[in-house]
Enzyme design. Sequence first.
Site, mmCIF file in Angstrom:
data_model
loop_
_atom_site.group_PDB
_atom_site.id
_atom_site.type_symbol
_atom_site.label_atom_id
_atom_site.label_comp_id
_atom_site.label_asym_id
_atom_site.label_seq_id
_atom_site.Cartn_x
_atom_site.Cartn_y
_atom_site.Cartn_z
ATOM 1 N N LYS A 15 -24.756 127.554 -9.041
ATOM 2 C CA LYS A 15 -23.685 127.988 -8.143
ATOM 3 C C LYS A 15 -22.364 127.578 -8.793
ATOM 4 O O LYS A 15 -22.233 126.431 -9.245
ATOM 5 C CB LYS A 15 -23.894 127.294 -6.796
ATOM 6 C CG LYS A 15 -22.710 127.285 -5.859
ATOM 7 C CD LYS A 15 -23.104 126.639 -4.531
ATOM 8 C CE LYS A 15 -21.894 126.138 -3.779
ATOM 9 N NZ LYS A 15 -22.175 125.765 -2.399
ATOM 10 N N ARG B 116 -24.042 120.394 7.524
ATOM 11 C CA ARG B 116 -22.708 119.883 7.878
ATOM 12 C C ARG B 116 -22.603 119.548 9.348
ATOM 13 O O ARG B 116 -21.528 119.155 9.818
ATOM 14 C CB ARG B 116 -21.640 120.940 7.541
ATOM 15 C CG ARG B 116 -21.547 121.174 6.075
ATOM 16 C CD ARG B 116 -20.440 122.119 5.716
ATOM 17 N NE ARG B 116 -20.710 122.658 4.414
ATOM 18 C CZ ARG B 116 -19.981 123.573 3.816
ATOM 19 N NH1 ARG B 116 -18.927 124.065 4.413
ATOM 20 N NH2 ARG B 116 -20.318 124.011 2.622
ATOM 21 N N GLU C 40 -28.459 130.450 3.864
ATOM 22 C CA GLU C 40 -28.138 129.045 3.539
ATOM 23 C C GLU C 40 -27.523 128.368 4.756
ATOM 24 O O GLU C 40 -26.376 128.629 5.105
ATOM 25 C CB GLU C 40 -27.164 128.994 2.352
ATOM 26 C CG GLU C 40 -26.728 127.580 2.021
ATOM 27 C CD GLU C 40 -25.564 127.539 1.015
ATOM 28 O OE1 GLU C 40 -25.355 128.506 0.267
ATOM 29 O OE2 GLU C 40 -24.845 126.515 1.024
HETATM 30 C C1 3PG Z 1 -18.721 126.339 1.316
HETATM 31 O O1 3PG Z 1 -19.485 125.546 0.814
HETATM 32 O O2 3PG Z 1 -17.997 126.107 2.292
HETATM 33 C C2 3PG Z 1 -18.763 127.656 0.702
HETATM 34 O O3 3PG Z 1 -18.219 127.577 -0.539
HETATM 35 C C3 3PG Z 1 -18.152 128.708 1.513
HETATM 36 O O4 3PG Z 1 -16.864 128.901 1.139
HETATM 37 P P1 3PG Z 1 -16.045 130.055 1.843
HETATM 38 O O5 3PG Z 1 -15.856 129.624 3.274
HETATM 39 O O6 3PG Z 1 -14.763 130.121 1.079
HETATM 40 O O7 3PG Z 1 -16.878 131.309 1.752
#
Ligand code: 3PG
Length: 220
Positions: free
Chosen positions: A138, A54, A50
């Site tokens: 999710k 961002r 994934e």
């Molecule tokens: C996110 O979208 O940033 C994910 O949920 C990842 O979260 P994490 O950094 O706590 O694994």
Amino acid sequence: MDVTMNISQKLSALQVMQDAPVIPVIVLNDVGQAVLLARALVAGGIRMLEVTLRTPQALACIEAIARDVPEAVVGAGTVRSAADAQACAMAGARFVVSPGYTHAVGQACRDAGLPLLPGVATGSEIMMAQEDGLTELKFFPALQAGGTAMLKAWGGPFGDVTFCPTGGVSMANAAEFLALPNVACVGGSWLTPADALACGDWDRMTELARQACLLTRRVA
Ligand code: 3PG
């Protein structure tokens, strides 16, 4: 990893979830790293990747992985609009993950033929996704929104839903989530630590992926 799955075919959301115990949540700032990172994770046994929208480079990273790493299945994360979903489809993403759910994102993914794992944190959000035919969701942000206790509670009224808890999940608590009957996999950023990415420590990420693949799950 489900070695029988033909990854060149169109996938279902359940297949995306069942391929490995963990879907890595990836933030890439450098297109030059995309292929190397994808190969490192695939070497460790994880091929559902994934890449989050961002950074300005995210779509180019998705495109590079789709083109140059056929053993990987690249998906797009942080998809928040129909336009995002369309852009990811154009870039070659094979699945979509979103932090929440809207009918517009659901429709755009259906139109593009892409499986969607939408983020939910409440019963109403689950019901809205179910109204649109989605049963693989999710749970986000998993730890902050109630963790394993919330998933156990949802197992009653939403016994037909399978979750991918993401947010605050790590190697330290992943097993607790994966032991639940309504969890098929977890998502997390811990396989691609920012400091390892900064210095291109691909071996470390391969090793983190390998360890993640050793996690056992109740639903497989
Ligand atoms: C996110 O979208 O940033 C994910 O949920 C990842 O979260 P994490 O950094 O706590 O694994």
